[in-house]
Motif scaffolding. Structure first.
Motif, PDB file in Angstrom:
ATOM      1  N   THR A 144       0.843  -1.197   0.000  1.00 48.59           N
ATOM      2  CA  THR A 144       0.000   0.000   0.000  1.00 48.59           C
ATOM      3  C   THR A 144       0.883   1.254   0.000  1.00 48.59           C
ATOM      4  N   LYS A 145       1.890   1.231   0.854  1.00 51.84           N
ATOM      5  CA  LYS A 145       2.803   2.379   0.958  1.00 51.84           C
ATOM      6  C   LYS A 145       3.542   2.604  -0.366  1.00 51.84           C
ATOM      7  N   GLU A 146       3.877   1.518  -1.035  1.00 47.20           N
ATOM      8  CA  GLU A 146       4.604   1.621  -2.306  1.00 47.20           C
ATOM      9  C   GLU A 146       3.659   1.862  -3.477  1.00 47.20           C
ATOM     10  N   ASN A 147       2.379   1.962  -3.168  1.00 49.50           N
ATOM     11  CA  ASN A 147       1.369   2.142  -4.210  1.00 49.50           C
ATOM     12  C   ASN A 147       1.468   1.030  -5.260  1.00 49.50           C
ATOM     13  N   ALA A 148       1.603  -0.189  -4.780  1.00 56.30           N
ATOM     14  CA  ALA A 148       1.818  -1.333  -5.677  1.00 56.30           C
ATOM     15  C   ALA A 148       0.807  -2.434  -5.363  1.00 56.30           C
TER      16      ALA A 148
END
Lengths: 96, 334
Positions: free
Chosen positions: A87-91
């Motif tokens: 989620t943090k890596e937008n992946a």
């Protein structure tokens, strides 16, 4: 790592791990996403060899590279910590 | 006497660089773990068959302790180092250094670090930790593999400091005496790059540097003849994964850490070519990681026929080609 609940992604990752590591003794729905993935008595019965398979599969599936610039042990702590990381890596979307 | 020195505990990818950079940071020299690795030209490869190892093995970095020594030379860091035959003397010296207010870098056998989970502890004589204090009969340890500082009993620490065997610690202690917090990193970075290229390309020994990767690619085909049975072969093949990924390498046999070094070097030297080289070694790292993955998979599944070993050998040979080209091109930058 801040928890961002995303049960769909958690289930997707659990299924990916179960499928790729050929785990037969438990279903994705039965896995506690907050339990430690490694160490004594982990639910999925994973070892350090499995860790690399998970890392490679995450890179292939979601396009994220887990390397020395990241807190690897924290990221690989549980299914939920993997969800938080993606989620943090937008992946969160599959690339394959 | 109880002591606890004010010290910023940090986790890191690799114990030697992590311990060293935390120790230096504590005395005013801020340097990242990849930067310490790069300046000290820690990246390496070697394939060995020796009486010291029960089975052929390979290394992906310079010899333990060299990062500390090369970095201190490059940045003119004055270090005090001690080794002890007498254990009591070695423990007393540690106490007196703590009393004087020094955080002390210490070489230990990883197996005795009982604050870490049992399942990750193996006998390894070249683990490094910082000792930051003492309380009653416990020492306070900053171990870069642990989330927070931890306590270890004095008798266990003694066992860990005087463990026997290959690369025995012999009670080794060190601490920085003098650092220059404003040291200019530009020249040490360039020298570190040049020496890494030389080590990978020009050492005239057929099992070191890129030649070592090719040697590994050739010799792995003979591993089935060197092993007792399929279980033994499987164990040795799965160790490839451990050596590349599982021993504080930062992933991909330190290649990711070297990529981060080149990225940071690109910023410091204002040279975009180094950033491109960083991307390239990152991709080479991805391929090493795929080798880990492949080795882990075939080892675990006991899928170890001649064709599989040959396939693994070819993957390793391609890494030899890729690293040869990479270091040849990197050498041209400076």
């Amino acid at each position: 790592m801040t928890e961002k609940n995303n049960p769909e992604l958690a289930l997707e990752i659990t299924k990916l791990i179960i499928e790729k590591l050929n785990i037969l003794h438990v279903t994705a729905e039965e896995v506690n996403i907050n339990s430690p993935l490694f160490g004594d008595d982990n639910e999925l019965d994973l070892d350090s060899i499995d860790a690399i398979e998970i890392v490679v599969e995450l890179q292939k599936t979601y396009g994220v590279r887990i390397n020395n610039e990241l807190p690897v042990r924290e990221i690989l702590y549980s299914i939920q910590s993997l969800v938080d990381f993606l989620t943090k890596e937008n992946a969160t979307k599959k690339i394959i | 006497m109880d002591t606890k020195i004010d010290f910023q505990h940090k986790m890191s990818a690799h114990c030697e660089t992590g311990t060293l950079t935390s120790l230096l940071s504590n005395v005013g020299l801020e340097i990242t773990e990849p930067m310490a690795f790069g300046i000290s030209h820690g990246i390496f490869f070697g394939y060995f068959k020796s009486k010291n190892f029960p089975f052929p093995t390979f290394i992906v970095r310079s010899r333990p302790g060299e990062i500390r020594e090369k970095l201190s030379n490059a940045l003119k860091i004055e270090l005090k180092r001690f080794k002890f035959k007498n254990q009591e003397e070695g423990m007393q010296k540690l106490d007196s250094l703590l009393d004087e207010g020094h955080v002390v870098g210490t070489q230990v056998d990883f197996f005795y670090m009982d604050y870490l989970p049992e399942w990750i502890r193996v006998h390894n004589n070249v683990h490094f930790v910082n000792i930051i204090g003492k309380k009653d009969t416990d020492y306070i340890v900053s171990d870069s593999y642990h989330q927070r500082t931890a306590n270890i009993n004095s008798s266990l620490l003694k066992k860990a400091r005087w463990a026997g065997g290959y690369m025995a610690p012999n009670g080794f202690l060190y601490y920085p005496l003098k650092v220059n917090p404003d040291v200019d990193l530009k020249k040490p970075i360039i020298n570190g790059i040049k020496k890494a290229c030389r080590n990978m390309l020009n050492i005239p020994i057929p099992f070191l540097g890129v030649k070592g990767i090719y040697k590994f690619a050739d010799k792995i085909n003979t591993w089935p003849q060197l092993t007792r049975d399929i279980e033994h072969l499987s164990h040795e093949i799965m160790k490839i994964n451990i050596l590349l990924e599982d021993q504080g390498t930062g992933g991909a046999g330190f290649r990711y850490m070297y990529a981060t070094f080149l990225k940071q070097a690109s910023n410091i030297l204002n040279n975009p070519v180094l950033n491109e080289m960083s991307e390239r070694i990152m991709e080479i790292g991805d391929d090493w990681r795929n080798i880990s993955y492949f080795a882990a998979k075939i080892g675990k599944n006991r899928d170890l026929g001649a064709n599989r070993i040959k396939e693994l050998s070819e993957l390793i040979r391609k890494q030899g080609d890729a690293e040869k080209k990479f270091f040849t091109d990197l050498k041209k930058v400076y």
